[in-house]
Design a protein around this motif. Sequence first.
Motif, PDB file in Angstrom:
ATOM      1  N   TYR A   2     -26.123  38.126 114.978  1.00  0.00           N
ATOM      2  CA  TYR A   2     -25.446  37.553 116.147  1.00  0.00           C
ATOM      3  C   TYR A   2     -24.063  38.180 116.339  1.00  0.00           C
ATOM      4  N   THR A   3     -23.350  38.355 115.234  1.00  0.00           N
ATOM      5  CA  THR A   3     -21.977  38.849 115.322  1.00  0.00           C
ATOM      6  C   THR A   3     -21.950  40.314 115.732  1.00  0.00           C
ATOM      7  N   TYR A   4     -22.859  41.107 115.192  1.00  0.00           N
ATOM      8  CA  TYR A   4     -22.951  42.506 115.656  1.00  0.00           C
ATOM      9  C   TYR A   4     -23.319  42.561 117.142  1.00  0.00           C
ATOM     10  N   MET A   5     -24.201  41.661 117.581  1.00  0.00           N
ATOM     11  CA  MET A   5     -24.579  41.644 119.006  1.00  0.00           C
ATOM     12  C   MET A   5     -23.393  41.268 119.897  1.00  0.00           C
ATOM     13  N   GLU A   6     -22.444  40.577 119.339  1.00  0.00           N
ATOM     14  CA  GLU A   6     -21.252  40.167 120.082  1.00  0.00           C
ATOM     15  C   GLU A   6     -20.288  41.332 120.278  1.00  0.00           C
ATOM     16  N   ILE A   7     -20.096  42.163 119.263  1.00  0.00           N
ATOM     17  CA  ILE A   7     -19.047  43.173 119.317  1.00  0.00           C
ATOM     18  C   ILE A   7     -19.562  44.597 119.522  1.00  0.00           C
ATOM     19  N   LEU A   8     -20.651  44.969 118.876  1.00  0.00           N
ATOM     20  CA  LEU A   8     -21.080  46.364 118.893  1.00  0.00           C
ATOM     21  C   LEU A   8     -21.388  46.908 120.287  1.00  0.00           C
ATOM     22  N   PRO A   9     -22.040  46.153 121.178  1.00  0.00           N
ATOM     23  CA  PRO A   9     -22.277  46.705 122.520  1.00  0.00           C
ATOM     24  C   PRO A   9     -20.985  47.089 123.254  1.00  0.00           C
ATOM     25  N   ILE A  10     -19.917  46.351 123.018  1.00  0.00           N
ATOM     26  CA  ILE A  10     -18.637  46.694 123.645  1.00  0.00           C
ATOM     27  C   ILE A  10     -18.152  48.039 123.095  1.00  0.00           C
ATOM     28  N   GLY A  11     -18.268  48.230 121.793  1.00  0.00           N
ATOM     29  CA  GLY A  11     -17.874  49.497 121.185  1.00  0.00           C
ATOM     30  C   GLY A  11     -18.709  50.656 121.695  1.00  0.00           C
ATOM     31  N   LEU A  12     -20.007  50.433 121.867  1.00  0.00           N
ATOM     32  CA  LEU A  12     -20.871  51.495 122.380  1.00  0.00           C
ATOM     33  C   LEU A  12     -20.521  51.848 123.819  1.00  0.00           C
ATOM     34  N   LEU A  13     -20.192  50.841 124.608  1.00  0.00           N
ATOM     35  CA  LEU A  13     -19.767  51.098 125.985  1.00  0.00           C
ATOM     36  C   LEU A  13     -18.475  51.915 126.009  1.00  0.00           C
ATOM     37  N   PHE A  14     -17.507  51.524 125.198  1.00  0.00           N
ATOM     38  CA  PHE A  14     -16.258  52.281 125.110  1.00  0.00           C
ATOM     39  C   PHE A  14     -16.527  53.712 124.631  1.00  0.00           C
ATOM     40  N   SER A  15     -17.461  53.881 123.694  1.00  0.00           N
ATOM     41  CA  SER A  15     -17.806  55.207 123.188  1.00  0.00           C
ATOM     42  C   SER A  15     -18.380  56.085 124.293  1.00  0.00           C
ATOM     43  N   LEU A  16     -19.282  55.517 125.081  1.00  0.00           N
ATOM     44  CA  LEU A  16     -19.860  56.262 126.212  1.00  0.00           C
ATOM     45  C   LEU A  16     -18.791  56.665 127.223  1.00  0.00           C
ATOM     46  N   LEU A  17     -17.956  55.704 127.580  1.00  0.00           N
ATOM     47  CA  LEU A  17     -16.894  55.993 128.551  1.00  0.00           C
ATOM     48  C   LEU A  17     -15.926  57.041 128.030  1.00  0.00           C
ATOM     49  N   ALA A  18     -15.499  56.902 126.798  1.00  0.00           N
ATOM     50  CA  ALA A  18     -14.543  57.852 126.222  1.00  0.00           C
ATOM     51  C   ALA A  18     -15.159  59.246 126.149  1.00  0.00           C
ATOM     52  N   ALA A  19     -16.409  59.338 125.722  1.00  0.00           N
ATOM     53  CA  ALA A  19     -17.064  60.641 125.618  1.00  0.00           C
ATOM     54  C   ALA A  19     -17.197  61.293 126.996  1.00  0.00           C
ATOM     55  N   ALA A  20     -17.555  60.483 127.990  1.00  0.00           N
ATOM     56  CA  ALA A  20     -17.708  61.029 129.346  1.00  0.00           C
ATOM     57  C   ALA A  20     -16.369  61.482 129.928  1.00  0.00           C
ATOM     58  N   ILE A  21     -15.330  60.731 129.689  1.00  0.00           N
ATOM     59  CA  ILE A  21     -14.021  61.040 130.260  1.00  0.00           C
ATOM     60  C   ILE A  21     -13.329  62.171 129.512  1.00  0.00           C
ATOM     61  N   LEU A  22     -13.446  62.193 128.187  1.00  0.00           N
ATOM     62  CA  LEU A  22     -12.661  63.121 127.378  1.00  0.00           C
ATOM     63  C   LEU A  22     -13.370  64.423 127.012  1.00  0.00           C
ATOM     64  N   LYS A  23     -14.667  64.531 127.333  1.00  0.00           N
ATOM     65  CA  LYS A  23     -15.362  65.786 127.015  1.00  0.00           C
ATOM     66  C   LYS A  23     -14.663  66.937 127.754  1.00  0.00           C
ATOM     67  N   LYS A  24     -14.580  68.048 127.088  1.00  0.00           N
ATOM     68  CA  LYS A  24     -13.896  69.197 127.688  1.00  0.00           C
ATOM     69  C   LYS A  24     -14.536  70.458 127.155  1.00  0.00           C
ATOM     70  N   LYS A  25     -15.075  71.256 128.065  1.00  0.00           N
ATOM     71  CA  LYS A  25     -15.725  72.513 127.693  1.00  0.00           C
ATOM     72  C   LYS A  25     -14.671  73.607 127.502  1.00  0.00           C
ATOM     73  N   PRO A  26     -15.011  74.609 126.705  1.00  0.00           N
ATOM     74  CA  PRO A  26     -14.083  75.726 126.545  1.00  0.00           C
ATOM     75  C   PRO A  26     -13.923  76.479 127.855  1.00  0.00           C
ATOM     76  N   GLN A  27     -12.751  76.968 128.104  1.00  0.00           N
ATOM     77  CA  GLN A  27     -12.485  77.741 129.302  1.00  0.00           C
ATOM     78  C   GLN A  27     -13.084  79.137 129.124  1.00  0.00           C
ATOM     79  N   PRO A  28     -13.749  79.656 130.166  1.00  0.00           N
ATOM     80  CA  PRO A  28     -14.328  80.994 130.042  1.00  0.00           C
ATOM     81  C   PRO A  28     -13.226  82.059 129.922  1.00  0.00           C
ATOM     82  N   ALA A  29     -13.519  83.057 129.108  1.00  0.00           N
ATOM     83  CA  ALA A  29     -12.547  84.139 128.923  1.00  0.00           C
ATOM     84  C   ALA A  29     -12.446  84.961 130.199  1.00  0.00           C
ATOM     85  N   LEU A  30     -11.258  85.389 130.534  1.00  0.00           N
ATOM     86  CA  LEU A  30     -11.060  86.176 131.757  1.00  0.00           C
ATOM     87  C   LEU A  30     -11.235  87.631 131.528  1.00  0.00           C
TER      88      LEU A  30
END
Length: 173
Positions: A145-173
């Motif tokens: 019950y307690t994991y069901m209370e907190i872990l989904p919030i952490g997973l949501l934050f993980s998804l959002l953070a990964a989507a927002i903060l992902k950054k590909k390498p810049q192509p060489a010029l």
Amino acid sequence: MTKTILTYGLIGGVISTIGYIITILTGHENMTNAMIIGFASMFIAFSLIFVAIKSYRDKQTGGVISFGSAFKMGVLMSLITSSIYVIVWLIALYNFFPDFAQQYGDKIVEQMREAGKTAEQINAQIAENAILVENYKNPIMVILYTYMEILPIGLLFSLLAAAILKKKPQPAL
């Protein structure tokens, strides 16, 4: 990466339990306020996922991180934070709130009566409460019950953070 995950996961775990500490120190008669404080501490704790991923990306990987790596970091931090939260809840439950499930169920029924719910709705809630009280006698169920209370919030934050903060390498010029 491991040091960042452990550091921020442990700090998040401490922050996530602040709600318990405040509730224990101030009393737990008002469950609505306790829930607000508890969920606020969870949101603050999981906000560290953004800080950790950005810090790691900017300082350790030259400003580059994939969605997968960022998500992995977030999930692992969420697991650490959530595990600390669960352990502290078990300690708090058995030492300070041994009748939590019954009190919580009674409070829900009281709120339903005040809201003018039908006798059928109230009786259905009472039956549901009896299941919760019975389940709370089993520590494994409390953990789930307690994991069901907190872990989904952490997973949501993980998804959002990964989507927002992902950054590909810049192509060489």
